[in-house]
Every structure is written in C-alpha cells, then in structure tokens.
Design a protein around this motif. Structure first.
Motif, PDB file in Angstrom:
ATOM      1  N   ALA A 222     -13.190   6.657  -8.954  1.00 31.27           N
ATOM      2  CA  ALA A 222     -14.173   7.262  -8.050  1.00 31.27           C
ATOM      3  C   ALA A 222     -14.017   6.725  -6.637  1.00 31.27           C
ATOM      4  O   ALA A 222     -14.026   7.483  -5.657  1.00 31.27           O
ATOM      5  N   THR A 223     -13.863   5.408  -6.531  1.00 30.78           N
ATOM      6  CA  THR A 223     -13.716   4.792  -5.210  1.00 30.78           C
ATOM      7  C   THR A 223     -12.432   5.252  -4.531  1.00 30.78           C
ATOM      8  O   THR A 223     -12.431   5.622  -3.346  1.00 30.78           O
ATOM      9  N   LEU A 224     -11.318   5.243  -5.290  1.00 33.37           N
ATOM     10  CA  LEU A 224     -10.046   5.696  -4.733  1.00 33.37           C
ATOM     11  C   LEU A 224     -10.121   7.162  -4.338  1.00 33.37           C
ATOM     12  O   LEU A 224      -9.682   7.558  -3.250  1.00 33.37           O
ATOM     13  N   GLY A 225     -10.705   7.993  -5.208  1.00 32.22           N
ATOM     14  CA  GLY A 225     -10.753   9.429  -4.942  1.00 32.22           C
ATOM     15  C   GLY A 225     -11.568   9.774  -3.712  1.00 32.22           C
ATOM     16  O   GLY A 225     -11.106  10.514  -2.834  1.00 32.22           O
ATOM     17  N   VAL A 226     -12.784   9.237  -3.642  1.00 33.26           N
ATOM     18  CA  VAL A 226     -13.654   9.562  -2.509  1.00 33.26           C
ATOM     19  C   VAL A 226     -13.098   8.968  -1.223  1.00 33.26           C
ATOM     20  O   VAL A 226     -13.073   9.626  -0.175  1.00 33.26           O
ATOM     21  N   THR A 227     -12.621   7.712  -1.276  1.00 33.65           N
ATOM     22  CA  THR A 227     -12.083   7.071  -0.075  1.00 33.65           C
ATOM     23  C   THR A 227     -10.857   7.820   0.439  1.00 33.65           C
ATOM     24  O   THR A 227     -10.730   8.085   1.644  1.00 33.65           O
ATOM     25  N   ALA A 228      -9.933   8.155  -0.465  1.00 41.19           N
ATOM     26  CA  ALA A 228      -8.726   8.875  -0.048  1.00 41.19           C
ATOM     27  C   ALA A 228      -9.067  10.252   0.497  1.00 41.19           C
ATOM     28  O   ALA A 228      -8.489  10.699   1.496  1.00 41.19           O
ATOM     29  N   LEU A 229     -10.016  10.930  -0.145  1.00 36.82           N
ATOM     30  CA  LEU A 229     -10.396  12.266   0.308  1.00 36.82           C
ATOM     31  C   LEU A 229     -11.005  12.215   1.705  1.00 36.82           C
ATOM     32  O   LEU A 229     -10.638  12.990   2.598  1.00 36.82           O
ATOM     33  N   VAL A 230     -11.951  11.289   1.916  1.00 36.22           N
ATOM     34  CA  VAL A 230     -12.587  11.158   3.224  1.00 36.22           C
ATOM     35  C   VAL A 230     -11.563  10.729   4.275  1.00 36.22           C
ATOM     36  O   VAL A 230     -11.557  11.231   5.406  1.00 36.22           O
ATOM     37  N   HIS A 231     -10.661   9.803   3.909  1.00 35.44           N
ATOM     38  CA  HIS A 231      -9.637   9.366   4.857  1.00 35.44           C
ATOM     39  C   HIS A 231      -8.719  10.522   5.236  1.00 35.44           C
ATOM     40  O   HIS A 231      -8.370  10.695   6.413  1.00 35.44           O
ATOM     41  N   GLY A 232      -8.332  11.313   4.249  1.00 31.67           N
ATOM     42  CA  GLY A 232      -7.474  12.461   4.549  1.00 31.67           C
ATOM     43  C   GLY A 232      -8.135  13.458   5.471  1.00 31.67           C
ATOM     44  O   GLY A 232      -7.511  13.972   6.405  1.00 31.67           O
ATOM     45  N   VAL A 233      -9.417  13.694   5.239  1.00 33.34           N
ATOM     46  CA  VAL A 233     -10.148  14.640   6.086  1.00 33.34           C
ATOM     47  C   VAL A 233     -10.276  14.114   7.508  1.00 33.34           C
ATOM     48  O   VAL A 233     -10.094  14.856   8.481  1.00 33.34           O
ATOM     49  N   THR A 248      -1.406  13.606   2.339  1.00 35.25           N
ATOM     50  CA  THR A 248      -1.328  12.518   1.363  1.00 35.25           C
ATOM     51  C   THR A 248      -2.719  12.077   0.927  1.00 35.25           C
ATOM     52  O   THR A 248      -2.986  11.914  -0.276  1.00 35.25           O
ATOM     53  N   GLY A 249      -3.614  11.891   1.908  1.00 30.42           N
ATOM     54  CA  GLY A 249      -4.978  11.486   1.575  1.00 30.42           C
ATOM     55  C   GLY A 249      -5.686  12.506   0.704  1.00 30.42           C
ATOM     56  O   GLY A 249      -6.329  12.164  -0.290  1.00 30.42           O
ATOM     57  N   VAL A 425     -16.184  15.952   5.731  1.00 28.01           N
ATOM     58  CA  VAL A 425     -15.394  17.188   5.697  1.00 28.01           C
ATOM     59  C   VAL A 425     -15.835  18.141   6.806  1.00 28.01           C
ATOM     60  O   VAL A 425     -15.014  18.739   7.510  1.00 28.01           O
ATOM     61  N   GLY A 426     -17.140  18.276   6.971  1.00 28.45           N
ATOM     62  CA  GLY A 426     -17.664  19.157   8.005  1.00 28.45           C
ATOM     63  C   GLY A 426     -17.241  18.736   9.397  1.00 28.45           C
ATOM     64  O   GLY A 426     -16.856  19.572  10.232  1.00 28.45           O
TER      65      GLY A 426
END
Length: 479
Positions: A222-233, A248-249, A425-426
C-alpha cells in the motif's frame, strides 16, 4: 450491499464504552487540534519558501522537496496509519503520531542544512499519516452513529478546512513577524499540550483480537503503491505525462496496488483494507466521491494563491489575508451542513453542494488581468467555499456510517488517502492543462472551468451513494 443492510450488520459491533458528557466535547477539540496541525502543515510552508531558500542555501530543484517530501509521505502512509489504530489501539497510536510530529517539527525548525530540513519534513509526513486517521477514528468511536456523530464530524470538517485555508495566512504572519523557523516550531507547544490532554482524556486501549497481526506485506504494498503513484503524478508537472519518471512512477504504483488487492483478498490473515469494507456501497461510492472532491478543492488553493501573487501582485501576507473569506465561509458551510442534512439527507446535500461549488468555479473563471478583489475573488469565494464547506461533512458521514469499531481506522485511512490522492492527481492534471493556454489569464480560466466540470461529476457520481432508508430519515442531528 445497500446502506440499510450494511448498517444493520456492522454497527452493533461497536460495543466499546464511549467517553461521556463534557469529556466527549474535550475529546472532540483534542482531535480537531491535532487535525488542524496536520492539515496546516500541508500549506503553511508555501509563503516561507523564499526565506527558507535564502537561509539554508537550497537549490531551486531541492526547494520543492520541503513541500513535496511532506505531502508524498503523508499520502503514501495513510492506509498503514489508519490500520495501526485498529491493531495497536487508538490512544496509543494517537500519542505516537503526536510525539513524532512534534519532535520532527522541533528538529526541522532548528535545522541548519537543507538535507536535515527535508528529512524532518519527511518524518513530519509520517507522523501526519499516523495522526490524521487516528483523529477521525477517535471521533467515530467516541460518538455513536447519528446526530451527535454528525455534529462532531461537521466541527472536525470545519477545523480541517480552516487549517488548509489558514496555512498561507499563518505562514505569512510568522515568517514576516518572527522567522520561517516558527512555521515548524509552533507545532511543538501545540503537540506537547495535546499529548498531555490525550493522556488525561482518552480511555486506555483495550486488548484487541487483532493485536500483533498487522498485515506487513499489505502495508508495504500500500505504501509503495500510493507513494509511487503520487510521485509519478507529481513528476508529470515537470516532465509531462509521457516522461520516463512519470511513467515509471505510475507503472510501479498501479502494479503495487494490484498486488495489494490480490494479497488482501487471498492471503492476508488480518488485511490492511478488509475486503468486506470495500464491498460496502457507502465505502466504495463514498471514497470515489471523496477522490473527485479532493481533485477539486486541494488544487483550488494552489491556483488561487498563484493568481493572487502572479497576476494581482499580492505579497505573501496580503495573499493570506485575501483567503480569509474562503476560510470563514467554508467553516460556516461545514457548521451548517448537519442542519441541511436533516432535511435533505447526505446524498442530496452532496449533489447540491457540488453543484454550488461548480457555479462558484464557473464564476471564478471569469477573472481578468484587471479584475479587482471584490469583482474577481470575493463573490466567487463565497459561492465555491460554501459548496466546499457543505460537501465534506456528508461524504465523511456516509463513509464512516455502519463501520464496526475494529475497522474504524482502516475506513478513516482509506478516506484520507482517497482525498490526498485525488488532490495530487488533480493538481498534476490541472498544471498540465494550464500549460496549454496561450497566456496567464487564459490558463487560470481554463483551470477553474475544468474544476467546475469535476464538481459536476461529483454531483453525478453521488447518485451511486445509498439513499436514506425512509424519506426524511437522514442521518443528521437535530439542532
């Protein structure tokens, strides 16, 4: 699963003794004080960034991590932070979060190097991710579902709105009158007083059946997924949506969250996000609404602040003062929400509030380079902030209704994560959209019209939320 069914099969599980009488009011304000600190620190550093850069010698690229380090870790650890309260006890985790937040604020306020300040902002974000879900969990388990809880959530929402809106004003005042260091050091006395109050007010944690069963694989995913997603955005703001760091993020985030879903359903003995929660209609629909709401209101502060400083040429303190109507109207809307819910129910109020906010953003899109404060900001501020204030309380009430005590932290963490991910994301999407405009004024007009469109989507998505079981049987309090 309908609302009535979810409520009937879960609410009876909340059998822990509640704090009574005046103690409940004290617990409410304790939770609100902690939440105010957490939300305040998302924005309070913005106006102090030039002073921080000058004092510590930050590079332009490094300076963004004073804000980004906090926001990224905060969003990434919210799901874990929420579940900690369920596993180890609300009082204990609340104290952990407070201590971590106050200690990192002290060290960060005294920092003499860029690396130490960014490091402490990261630790602050971790403390915030533990603390924010705990404040909501404490409220939902202290106040029984119904009028008293709705009123408490309205106050909590008002204080949260005030914290986000007041960040620019408080940051400007502290930086101009004292030093940038006080935007962090101010958290220390608040944290110490809150720890002492929590030790006195919060009941001792009972032994829980889930103790020692924290889902570590789920927590890491969960931590990796949310952090990577937010970082990518967030990387899309600088490198575009097709940039390697962005892709990549996003790819790592999506894969990790997909692995989390499989782990929680098939392998976890005590899931971080129990599948039974996600299957409940108020949870999945309410969090979808919260995700879109975050995509509207969190970016609002960013673009309005830039408009005031870049187009209207306001200073830091003047920008903070100009946000006062947004703050006051948002608080008034949140306090009014329970009375309106009594007549309309949560779903109808969400629709009406989202459409009201959309109208305010359409009005805001009419700004011009020569607009005065009265013409270009005050009128739209009243309309959009009224919609924002009215919106969050019914969403929060819906998402936290019918939740058993042992799942309250998970539900709180999920809702907070939805709001923060929506905001990240927004913001990235709107920054990219603004860059396509021909000039500064046109970019702001485009952004505010886009936010109005998302608010309209919130109103449409609200149809997926469960309606009250009987006409007039809304979950709002009698005043």
């Amino acid at each position: 699963m309908g609302f009535r069914e979810a409520h009937d099969t879960t609410s009876h599980a909340d059998t822990e003794p509640a704090v009574e009488g005046a103690g409940r009011a004290a617990v409410l304000w304790l939770a609100c004080a902690a939440q105010f600190m957490v939300v305040l620190d998302v924005s309070v550093v913005n106006v102090a960034l030039p002073s921080i850069q000058s004092a510590l010698g930050f590079s332009a690229a490094g300076l963004q991590w004073v804000v980004g380090g906090y926001a990224l870790v905060f969003a990434g650890f919210l799901l874990l932070g929420g579940r900690l309260a369920d596993v180890y006890g609300r009082r204990r985790v609340f104290l952990w979060g407070l201590a971590l937040f106050a200690a990192s604020s002290l060290v960060g306020g005294l920092a003499s190097t860029p690396g130490l300040l960014v490091g402490m902002r990261v630790v602050q974000g971790l403390g915030a991710a533990v603390l924010a879900p705990a404040t909501l969990t404490i409220l939902t388990t202290t106040f029984t579902e119904g009028p008293s809880r709705t009123k408490a959530l309205a106050i909590w929402t008002a204080v949260s709105s005030a914290g986000g809106a007041a960040g620019n004003l408080i940051g400007g005042v502290l930086t101009q009158s004292l030093s940038w260091r006080w935007i962090l050091l101010i958290n220390v006395p608040i944290g110490v007083v809150s720890v002492l109050a929590a030790l006195r007010l919060l009941p001792t944690d009972h032994t829980r059946t889930q103790a020692g069963k924290l889902d570590l694989p789920g927590a890491m995913l969960a931590t990796l997924g949310v952090t990577a997603l937010v970082h990518g955005v967030t990387q899309a703001q600088d490198h575009g949506w097709s940039g390697p760091t962005t892709l990549t993020g996003l790819a790592v985030g999506v894969l990790a969250l997909a692995a989390l879903a499989v782990t929680e359903v098939r392998y976890a003995a005590a899931p971080l996000v129990p599948p039974r929660l996600v299957r409940m209609r108020p949870i999945w629909a309410g969090n979808a609404v919260m995700l879109l709401a975050g995509a509207c209101f969190i970016p609002m502060w960013y673009f309005l602040s830039l408009y005031m400083q870049d187009v209207m040429h306001y200073g830091a303190l003047a920008t903070g003062v100009a946000f006062l109507p947004h703050t006051l109207v948002g608080i008034a809307g949140a306090r009014l929400a329970p009375a309106v819910m009594r007549r309309t129910g949560p779903r109808t109020l969400i629709m009406l509030a989202a459409l009201l906010a959309a109208a305010g953003f359409v009005w805001q899109s009419r700004i011009g380079a020569n607009s005065s404060y009265m013409e270009g900001l005050l009128g739209p501020a009243i309309v959009m902030s009224a919609g924002m204030g009215l919106l969050i309380t019914p969403i929060t009430t819906t998402v936290t209704s019918g939740i058993a005590a042992q799942d309250a932290g998970a539900a709180s963490g999920l809702m907070n994560a939805a709001r923060q991910i929506g905001g990240a994301v927004g913001l990235a999407a709107l920054v990219t959209l603004a860059a396509t405009a021909t000039d500064a004024t046109a970019s702001y007009r485009t952004v505010f019209l886009a936010i109005a469109a998302v608010c309209t989507a919130v109103a449409a998505l609200a149809f997926a939320l469960p309606a009250p079981h009987r006409p007039g049987a809304a979950q709002a309090p009698e005043q």
